[in-house]
Scaffold this motif. Structure first.
Motif, PDB file in Angstrom:
ATOM      1  N   LEU A  40       0.840  -1.198   0.000  1.00 19.27           N
ATOM      2  CA  LEU A  40       0.000   0.000   0.000  1.00 19.27           C
ATOM      3  C   LEU A  40       0.873   1.244   0.000  1.00 19.27           C
ATOM      4  CD1 LEU A  40      -2.736   1.552   0.459  1.00 19.27           C
ATOM      5  CD2 LEU A  40      -2.249   1.339   2.909  1.00 19.27           C
ATOM      6  N   ASP A  54     -11.171   1.652   2.646  1.00 24.55           N
ATOM      7  CA  ASP A  54     -10.300   0.522   2.987  1.00 24.55           C
ATOM      8  C   ASP A  54     -11.177  -0.674   3.319  1.00 24.55           C
ATOM      9  OD1 ASP A  54      -8.077  -1.008   3.604  1.00 24.55           O
ATOM     10  OD2 ASP A  54      -7.861  -0.188   5.623  1.00 24.55           O
ATOM     11  N   CYS A  57     -10.649  -3.698   6.704  1.00 26.09           N
ATOM     12  CA  CYS A  57      -9.623  -2.857   7.326  1.00 26.09           C
ATOM     13  C   CYS A  57      -9.029  -3.453   8.594  1.00 26.09           C
ATOM     14  CB  CYS A  57     -10.188  -1.479   7.636  1.00 26.09           C
ATOM     15  SG  CYS A  57     -11.474  -1.456   8.916  1.00 26.09           S
ATOM     16  N   ASP A  62      -3.845   0.180   7.838  1.00 22.44           N
ATOM     17  CA  ASP A  62      -3.784   0.839   6.530  1.00 22.44           C
ATOM     18  C   ASP A  62      -4.585   2.137   6.534  1.00 22.44           C
ATOM     19  OD1 ASP A  62      -2.208  -1.178   5.551  1.00 22.44           O
ATOM     20  OD2 ASP A  62      -3.685  -1.969   4.139  1.00 22.44           O
ATOM     21  N   ALA A  63      -5.794   2.087   7.097  1.00 22.71           N
ATOM     22  CA  ALA A  63      -6.652   3.269   7.105  1.00 22.71           C
ATOM     23  C   ALA A  63      -6.030   4.405   7.909  1.00 22.71           C
ATOM     24  CB  ALA A  63      -8.025   2.905   7.678  1.00 22.71           C
ATOM     25  N   VAL A  73     -10.665   8.795   5.240  1.00 18.46           N
ATOM     26  CA  VAL A  73     -10.763   7.344   5.046  1.00 18.46           C
ATOM     27  C   VAL A  73     -12.008   6.762   5.699  1.00 18.46           C
ATOM     28  CG1 VAL A  73      -9.523   5.147   5.217  1.00 18.46           C
ATOM     29  CG2 VAL A  73      -8.234   7.301   5.150  1.00 18.46           C
ATOM     30  N   GLY A  75     -13.085   3.079   6.796  1.00 18.77           N
ATOM     31  CA  GLY A  75     -12.615   1.712   6.996  1.00 18.77           C
ATOM     32  C   GLY A  75     -13.793   0.786   7.223  1.00 18.77           C
ATOM     33  N   ASN A 119      -8.928   0.589  -1.489  1.00 15.82           N
ATOM     34  CA  ASN A 119      -7.854  -0.319  -1.117  1.00 15.82           C
ATOM     35  C   ASN A 119      -8.452  -1.650  -0.666  1.00 15.82           C
ATOM     36  OD1 ASN A 119      -5.194  -1.216  -0.271  1.00 15.82           O
ATOM     37  ND2 ASN A 119      -5.831  -0.790   1.842  1.00 15.82           N
TER      38      ASN A 119
END
Length: 225
Positions: A40, A54, A57, A62-63, A73, A75, A119
């Motif tokens: 990522l 995301d 998640c 990642d978020a 974001v 998630g 993502n």
């Protein structure tokens, strides 16, 4: 050890997706490292921050990382336990105002809206999951000019023994198979990354080896129709 046929055995893991993942997250105070997935970081480094979705998640690594880079974001996960931990992670990182958490059983429900980045890391489950349907919904959620990033394990790690392969719903699509599933119009989408990446991998018991991750990064045209 007794050979008595009536000896109790360990209870089977639940097959209901929500029960499975709640049990998985409830088994430990933390399941994942808390660090963003390296692929990522590699793939979004040159993108201008905007809105991001995301999928799967988990505990929010990642978020939260995306939010620290300026993204707003959303998630999504099936486990409320994971989402609660993700919210705490975001607050600790000072990005609670840039993160929203929604519970969805992907393949059954999906978040509304469109996003500059979607993502989807490791949407591979030991219990039933409509992987193809979720990927198509993910592509539909990408806004014009946006990016779809998909990362999946390309197979079992090299250290895994045959008995560890007995996961009934494990699916490892090839680089071409995911593109076939998505069936994206070539005049609307550009394939930026389509690559298998080998990385070091360590088993829970310390065995070492390698694991291949497949990466797809696709950009949607800013002007459509």
């Amino acid at each position: 050890m007794s050979n008595d046929a009536t000896e109790p055995t360990a209870p089977a893991e639940p097959t209901d997706p929500t029960e499975f993942w709640e049990q998985r997250y409830g088994s430990s105070d933390r399941i994942w490292s808390g660090k963003p997935n390296p692929l990522l970081v590699r793939e979004v480094a040159d993108l201008t921050p905007g809105t991001a979705l995301d999928l799967g998640c988990g505990e929010g690594a990642d978020a939260v990382w995306l939010a620290t880079q300026g993204w707003t974001v959303t998630g999504v996960d099936i486990s409320q336990t994971a989402l609660d931990r993700a919210a705490v992670h975001a607050a600790d990182a000072g990005v609670a105002d840039r993160t929203t958490w929604e519970r969805h059983e992907l393949g059954v429900t999906f978040p509304d809206g469109s996003y500059d980045l979607v993502n989807a890391h490791y949407l591979q489950s030991p219990v039933a999951l409509d992987q193809d349907g979720v990927l198509r919904s993910a592509a539909d959620a990408v806004a014009p000019g946006g990016t779809l990033l998909v990362v999946m394990h390309g197979g079992w790690p090299s250290w895994a023994e045959p008995h560890e392969h007995s996961v009934p719903h494990a699916v490892f699509p090839t680089l071409e198979e995911v593109l076939d599933v998505l069936s994206l119009p070539e005049d609307e989408w550009t394939v930026v990354t389509k690559e298998g990446v080998e990385r070091a991998s360590t088993a829970p018991d310390g065995r070492t080896g390698t694991h291949v991750d497949n990466v797809w990064r696709l950009e949607r045209s800013a002007s459509q129709g």
